[in-house]
Scaffold this motif. Structure first.
Motif, PDB file in Angstrom:
ATOM      1  N   SER A 526       0.826  -1.209   0.000  1.00  0.00           N
ATOM      2  CA  SER A 526       0.000   0.000   0.000  1.00  0.00           C
ATOM      3  C   SER A 526       0.860   1.259   0.000  1.00  0.00           C
ATOM      4  CB  SER A 526      -0.927  -0.018   1.215  1.00  0.00           C
ATOM      5  OG  SER A 526      -1.685   1.163   1.295  1.00  0.00           O
ATOM      6  N   ASP A 527       1.975   1.231   0.773  1.00  0.00           N
ATOM      7  CA  ASP A 527       2.882   2.384   0.795  1.00  0.00           C
ATOM      8  C   ASP A 527       3.508   2.603  -0.576  1.00  0.00           C
ATOM      9  OD1 ASP A 527       2.307   2.714   3.435  1.00  0.00           O
ATOM     10  OD2 ASP A 527       4.103   1.690   4.167  1.00  0.00           O
ATOM     11  N   ALA A 528       3.860   1.513  -1.272  1.00  0.00           N
ATOM     12  CA  ALA A 528       4.454   1.655  -2.603  1.00  0.00           C
ATOM     13  C   ALA A 528       3.483   2.312  -3.576  1.00  0.00           C
ATOM     14  CB  ALA A 528       4.880   0.280  -3.121  1.00  0.00           C
ATOM     15  N   THR A 572      -6.892  -5.941  -4.531  1.00  0.00           N
ATOM     16  CA  THR A 572      -6.272  -6.972  -3.697  1.00  0.00           C
ATOM     17  C   THR A 572      -5.694  -6.370  -2.430  1.00  0.00           C
ATOM     18  OG1 THR A 572      -5.731  -8.236  -5.694  1.00  0.00           O
ATOM     19  CG2 THR A 572      -4.553  -8.801  -3.679  1.00  0.00           C
ATOM     20  N   CYS A 573      -5.024  -5.247  -2.577  1.00  0.00           N
ATOM     21  CA  CYS A 573      -4.445  -4.576  -1.405  1.00  0.00           C
ATOM     22  C   CYS A 573      -5.538  -4.174  -0.423  1.00  0.00           C
ATOM     23  CB  CYS A 573      -3.634  -3.375  -1.856  1.00  0.00           C
ATOM     24  SG  CYS A 573      -2.760  -2.525  -0.530  1.00  0.00           S
ATOM     25  N   GLU A 574      -6.649  -3.605  -0.926  1.00  0.00           N
ATOM     26  CA  GLU A 574      -7.747  -3.197  -0.044  1.00  0.00           C
ATOM     27  C   GLU A 574      -8.366  -4.412   0.653  1.00  0.00           C
ATOM     28  OE1 GLU A 574      -9.539  -0.020   0.352  1.00  0.00           O
ATOM     29  OE2 GLU A 574      -7.563   0.735  -0.182  1.00  0.00           O
ATOM     30  N   ARG A 575      -8.545  -5.496  -0.123  1.00  0.00           N
ATOM     31  CA  ARG A 575      -9.199  -6.687   0.457  1.00  0.00           C
ATOM     32  C   ARG A 575      -8.354  -7.303   1.568  1.00  0.00           C
ATOM     33  NH1 ARG A 575      -8.344 -11.705  -1.219  1.00  0.00           N
ATOM     34  NH2 ARG A 575      -7.566 -11.016  -3.251  1.00  0.00           N
ATOM     35  N   LEU A 576      -7.064  -7.444   1.338  1.00  0.00           N
ATOM     36  CA  LEU A 576      -6.206  -8.049   2.356  1.00  0.00           C
ATOM     37  C   LEU A 576      -5.953  -7.106   3.526  1.00  0.00           C
ATOM     38  CD1 LEU A 576      -3.557  -9.826   0.098  1.00  0.00           C
ATOM     39  CD2 LEU A 576      -5.520 -10.840   1.272  1.00  0.00           C
ATOM     40  N   ARG A 577      -5.959  -5.801   3.254  1.00  0.00           N
ATOM     41  CA  ARG A 577      -5.669  -4.839   4.320  1.00  0.00           C
ATOM     42  C   ARG A 577      -6.838  -4.659   5.267  1.00  0.00           C
ATOM     43  NH1 ARG A 577      -3.672   1.439   3.410  1.00  0.00           N
ATOM     44  NH2 ARG A 577      -3.037   1.843   5.564  1.00  0.00           N
ATOM     45  N   TYR A 578      -8.056  -4.631   4.725  1.00  0.00           N
ATOM     46  CA  TYR A 578      -9.230  -4.344   5.558  1.00  0.00           C
ATOM     47  C   TYR A 578     -10.092  -5.586   5.773  1.00  0.00           C
ATOM     48  CZ  TYR A 578      -7.921   0.430   4.555  1.00  0.00           C
ATOM     49  OH  TYR A 578      -7.220   1.604   4.434  1.00  0.00           O
ATOM     50  N   SER A 579      -9.534  -6.764   5.567  1.00  0.00           N
ATOM     51  CA  SER A 579     -10.301  -7.985   5.785  1.00  0.00           C
ATOM     52  C   SER A 579     -10.654  -8.123   7.246  1.00  0.00           C
ATOM     53  CB  SER A 579      -9.483  -9.202   5.336  1.00  0.00           C
ATOM     54  OG  SER A 579     -10.160 -10.391   5.656  1.00  0.00           O
ATOM     55  N   GLY A 580     -11.880  -8.494   7.554  1.00  0.00           N
ATOM     56  CA  GLY A 580     -12.330  -8.628   8.939  1.00  0.00           C
ATOM     57  C   GLY A 580     -12.226 -10.031   9.462  1.00  0.00           C
TER      58      GLY A 580
END
Length: 612
Positions: A526-528, A572-580
């Motif tokens: 995400s930072d990249a 993909t980044c959003e899904r893995l980062r904010y997965s509950g």
């Protein structure tokens, strides 16, 4: 005897007066303030009142008088000291617990506090007490919008193009609901506006329609780039803290209760991502008026100060005068350029250059060199800076100068050199004997000798050594020009550094994958994305989303296939980062991240190509 009596009378008169003055100074030597938090409570709850004395010394402790509708209990005092640059300051806070006996709006104060050395007035504070909360029936089940919602507010009633204003995001959360500190923006369409990153500025407790909400506030600076109507309705991503639904494996011998004693309280809750709707805010941006626009106006909008320093003012013809122009204000500094100095042919001038810039302080300083050509010049012309005052709704002009000059002739007694005209007579030069200024060439040798290999190598080395200073000078000149260009164009510098930062982020992502830290890998990925596409497209943090990034890249020529692949990377980044569903640690997640990181490395190169 009469003199002695007169002295006693004078002492009896002045001593009480001096004591009264001293007591008044002591009474005014410290500050007193009262704080009450929270100021909105329900019947059955309590609030805390603090009376704080700053640098009070030895005075009589304060007390609260009887308050109608409240029970008052003193809970003690707190004392603290601070040392700053050799200066000592102290603070004493006297704390009282206030418990309401009835619902309604109450005013605590004003009070008159007798310190023993004088009296200090304490202003009143409003406290709202609501009726007890009734639990909702099944037919009155609350929706998420009843539990939590957001609003947007601005600090100005009228807005103009290129004006900088504050935009505040208010997040209302019912007191019985908990969220973590992370709040993100989703689908924030800001075309026509330049928005900086939001900063949290604190919060409060408010009552809305009989319901108590804890309010968190975030503020940012916005610059209107165009006129028109803009409807802002971003969505927020928050993480609600709820009891964990993971069941512990039951032990057949000890049972649940044995190991439950050692269970950490942090394992009993989890966070679940939730989208919160923001109530729309309509912004009406007006164009700057054309009536009354001065010729010296160059686009500055806001409120500014303008100062000019010119030195030296006593000099010779041909010597330089340095103008230092300082502009500071609360508007957009990007649109401000150096004011134009209206000079005649009696002056020679160079372009103004930016010598200092402090965006956070709203400051720009320019420097310009001017050279007078004639002794007849008496002054340097006045310099004007114009801006549009958004508070008054009209143009304002600040004039500095003129600056009186005292000019002396050049050292040889003449003014600046003047080229001789073509029709002036030319003085003939005296003829000299032929050959007196010639150097005759030597005759050629009978036989030419071929240089040896060692002599040729030495000659090449001698040529290379001779060229080294020139090459070094060229390299230094190129470095200085590049550094000056980077200082004057900070966006270009960030844009050049973006690929290097993105590659470093991908390298960290791969390292986290190898070590099994999937959350760290997702954060590095995400930072990249942010560190590359933000500077590349000149986007603020709130606008770095898949839709905006891909749309702008497609406009510059990015292929449809690469655009879809980039959208997949963001998703993909959003899904893995904010997965509950807890921490992703499976091999499939690691392989997916490896594939996404490799694909992103290719997309970064393609994105950089289309933006050249």
């Amino acid at each position: 005897m009469n003199l002695h009596r007169s002295s006693i009378s004078i002492v009896r008169f002045f001593v009480p007066l001096l004591l009264a003055i001293l007591c008044a100074q002591v009474a005014q030597a410290f500050d007193v303030e009262m704080q009450i938090e929270p100021r909105v409570i329900r019947l059955g709850e309590s609030t805390v009142c603090k009376i704080i004395l700053h640098d009070a010394g030895r005075v009589q402790p304060p007390s609260l008088p009887a308050l109608a509708g409240f029970d008052i209990v003193s809970t003690g005092q707190e004392q603290s000291f601070q040392f700053n640059n050799g200066h000592r300051s102290s603070q004493v806070a006297y704390t009282f617990q206030l418990t309401p006996q009835a619902a309604g709006d109450f005013q605590i104060g004003p009070f008159r506090y007798d310190t023993g050395q004088g009296a200090v007035d304490i202003p009143a504070i409003q406290v709202q007490v609501l009726a007890p909360d009734n639990p909702a029936t099944p037919q009155q089940a609350q929706k998420l919008s009843d539990l939590m919602y957001a609003t947007l507010t601005i600090n100005r009633p009228t807005l103009y193009t290129h004006e900088v204003f504050d935009l505040t995001l208010n997040l209302y959360i019912q007191s019985n609901l908990s969220i973590d500190r992370n709040v993100g923006l989703v689908d924030f369409e800001t075309t026509g506006l330049s928005i900086e990153g939001f900063q949290e500025i604190g919060g409060s407790r408010e009552a809305v329609d009989g319901t108590i909400y804890d309010v968190r506030r975030f503020r940012t600076k916005v610059t209107a780039l165009a006129s028109g109507t803009f409807n802002l309705a971003p969505r927020l991503r928050v993480n609600i803290i709820v009891p964990s639904d993971r069941t512990r494996r039951r032990d057949s011998f000890f049972g649940d209760g044995f190991f439950g004693v050692f269970d950490s309280p942090f394992n009993r809750v989890e966070t679940r991502p939730q989208i919160v709707e923001t109530r729309p805010l309509s912004l009406q941006i007006s164009d700057l008026p054309t009536e009354g626009r001065p010729s010296s106006f160059s686009g500055a909008v806001g409120r500014y100060s303008f100062d000019v320093a010119a030195a030296p003012l006593d000099l010779r013809v041909g010597e330089p005068i340095t103008l230092t122009m300082r502009i500071q204000g609360n508007g957009s500094m990007d649109a401000i350029s150096a004011p134009k100095v209206n000079l005649t042919d009696d002056f020679r001038s160079y372009d103004a250059r930016l010598i200092e810039q402090q965006p956070n302080a709203g400051l720009k300083m320019f420097e310009q060199v001017i050279i007078p050509r004639k002794t007849s010049i008496k002054e340097l012309p006045a310099i004007s800076f114009s801006y549009f005052d958004t508070d008054r709704g009209k143009y304002e002009t600040i004039v500095r100068g003129p600056f009186p000059l005292t000019l002396a002739a050049a050292p040889d007694g003449t003014a600046t050199p003047v080229v001789q005209a073509a029709n002036n007579p030319i003085t003939p030069t005296k003829a000299e004997p032929l050959g007196s200024d010639l150097v005759y060439l030597k005759t050629a040798p009978k036989h030419w000798k071929q240089a040896k290999d060692g002599e040729q190598n030495f000659a090449a080395l001698d040529t290379a050594i001779t060229a080294l200073p020139a090459l070094a000078l060229i390299a230094v000149f190129g470095y200085v020009r590049r550094r000056e260009h980077a200082q004057q164009n900070p966006h270009e510098g960030r844009r050049r550094r973006a690929p290097r930062k993105a590659r470093a982020g991908l390298a960290r992502c791969n390292q986290f994958i190898k070590s099994g830290d999937i959350h760290g890998a997702v954060q590095a990925l995400s930072d990249a994305l942010s560190q590359f596409y933000g500077p590349l497209l000149n986007l603020p943090p709130g606008q770095i989303s898949a839709d905006i990034v891909c749309r702008r890249l497609e406009e510059r020529g990015l292929s449809q296939g690469d655009s879809l692949a980039l959208q997949n990377v963001f998703a993909t980044c959003e899904r893995l980062r904010y997965s509950g569903s807890g921490s992703p640690s499976s091999e499939s997640a690691a392989k997916e991240l490896e594939q996404v990181a490799d694909k992103l490395s290719e997309l970064l190169r393609e994105s950089q190509k289309v933006m050249r």
